[in-house]
Design a protein around this motif. Structure first.
Motif, PDB file in Angstrom:
ATOM      1  N   ASP A 291       0.834  -1.199   0.000  1.00 46.18           N
ATOM      2  CA  ASP A 291       0.000   0.000   0.000  1.00 46.18           C
ATOM      3  C   ASP A 291       0.872   1.252   0.000  1.00 46.18           C
ATOM      4  O   ASP A 291       1.173   1.834   1.014  1.00 46.18           O
ATOM      5  CB  ASP A 291      -0.949   0.001   1.190  1.00 46.18           C
ATOM      6  CG  ASP A 291      -0.210  -0.060   2.510  1.00 46.18           C
ATOM      7  OD1 ASP A 291       0.953  -0.458   2.523  1.00 46.18           O
ATOM      8  OD2 ASP A 291      -0.811   0.314   3.530  1.00 46.18           O
ATOM      9  N   TYR A 292       1.263   1.677  -1.169  1.00 45.52           N
ATOM     10  CA  TYR A 292       2.101   2.856  -1.341  1.00 45.52           C
ATOM     11  C   TYR A 292       1.598   3.633  -2.541  1.00 45.52           C
ATOM     12  O   TYR A 292       0.853   3.104  -3.374  1.00 45.52           O
ATOM     13  CB  TYR A 292       3.572   2.478  -1.513  1.00 45.52           C
ATOM     14  CG  TYR A 292       3.803   1.533  -2.655  1.00 45.52           C
ATOM     15  CD1 TYR A 292       4.023   2.013  -3.938  1.00 45.52           C
ATOM     16  CD2 TYR A 292       3.797   0.160  -2.467  1.00 45.52           C
ATOM     17  CE1 TYR A 292       4.213   1.149  -4.998  1.00 45.52           C
ATOM     18  CE2 TYR A 292       3.990  -0.704  -3.527  1.00 45.52           C
ATOM     19  CZ  TYR A 292       4.193  -0.206  -4.783  1.00 45.52           C
ATOM     20  OH  TYR A 292       4.369  -1.053  -5.828  1.00 45.52           O
ATOM     21  N   LEU A 293       1.986   4.883  -2.654  1.00 44.56           N
ATOM     22  CA  LEU A 293       1.535   5.716  -3.761  1.00 44.56           C
ATOM     23  C   LEU A 293       2.541   5.761  -4.907  1.00 44.56           C
ATOM     24  O   LEU A 293       2.168   5.716  -6.062  1.00 44.56           O
ATOM     25  CB  LEU A 293       1.262   7.139  -3.272  1.00 44.56           C
ATOM     26  CG  LEU A 293       0.124   7.264  -2.258  1.00 44.56           C
ATOM     27  CD1 LEU A 293       0.041   8.693  -1.778  1.00 44.56           C
ATOM     28  CD2 LEU A 293      -1.176   6.814  -2.849  1.00 44.56           C
ATOM     29  N   LEU A 294       3.818   5.892  -4.592  1.00 44.87           N
ATOM     30  CA  LEU A 294       4.851   6.020  -5.617  1.00 44.87           C
ATOM     31  C   LEU A 294       5.951   4.992  -5.391  1.00 44.87           C
ATOM     32  O   LEU A 294       6.205   4.576  -4.273  1.00 44.87           O
ATOM     33  CB  LEU A 294       5.480   7.414  -5.574  1.00 44.87           C
ATOM     34  CG  LEU A 294       4.540   8.589  -5.785  1.00 44.87           C
ATOM     35  CD1 LEU A 294       5.268   9.883  -5.518  1.00 44.87           C
ATOM     36  CD2 LEU A 294       3.976   8.579  -7.172  1.00 44.87           C
ATOM     37  N   GLN A 295       6.615   4.616  -6.473  1.00 41.68           N
ATOM     38  CA  GLN A 295       7.778   3.749  -6.361  1.00 41.68           C
ATOM     39  C   GLN A 295       9.034   4.602  -6.478  1.00 41.68           C
ATOM     40  O   GLN A 295       9.005   5.690  -7.044  1.00 41.68           O
ATOM     41  CB  GLN A 295       7.790   2.701  -7.468  1.00 41.68           C
ATOM     42  CG  GLN A 295       6.670   1.716  -7.380  1.00 41.68           C
ATOM     43  CD  GLN A 295       6.803   0.641  -8.425  1.00 41.68           C
ATOM     44  OE1 GLN A 295       7.885   0.380  -8.917  1.00 41.68           O
ATOM     45  NE2 GLN A 295       5.693   0.020  -8.763  1.00 41.68           N
ATOM     46  N   ASP A 296      10.128   4.101  -5.963  1.00 40.97           N
ATOM     47  CA  ASP A 296      11.408   4.805  -6.068  1.00 40.97           C
ATOM     48  C   ASP A 296      12.174   4.207  -7.242  1.00 40.97           C
ATOM     49  O   ASP A 296      13.080   3.408  -7.071  1.00 40.97           O
ATOM     50  CB  ASP A 296      12.194   4.663  -4.759  1.00 40.97           C
ATOM     51  CG  ASP A 296      13.427   5.536  -4.741  1.00 40.97           C
ATOM     52  OD1 ASP A 296      13.481   6.483  -5.549  1.00 40.97           O
ATOM     53  OD2 ASP A 296      14.325   5.271  -3.937  1.00 40.97           O
TER      54      ASP A 296
END
Length: 50
Positions: A13-18
């Motif tokens: 559950d995250y918005l952006l990837q690195d």
């Protein structure tokens, strides 16, 4: 909920990837907004609205 997913994180559950796509997209959007702001100020000065 974290905003950016780290490489060693197991959460889903995250918005952006690195990664490269996210950095490229963010940089593209920021540069585009800066250029649009400069264009608005330049046109305002040209047409003497300011």
């Amino acid at each position: 909920m974290p905003i950016i997913k780290d490489e060693d994180s197991d959460r889903k559950d995250y918005l952006l990837q690195d990664d490269k796509k996210t950095r490229f997209g963010a940089n593209f959007i920021i540069i585009t907004l800066i250029l649009l702001a400069i264009a608005v100020v330049a046109s305002g000065l040209y047409f003497k609205w300011f």
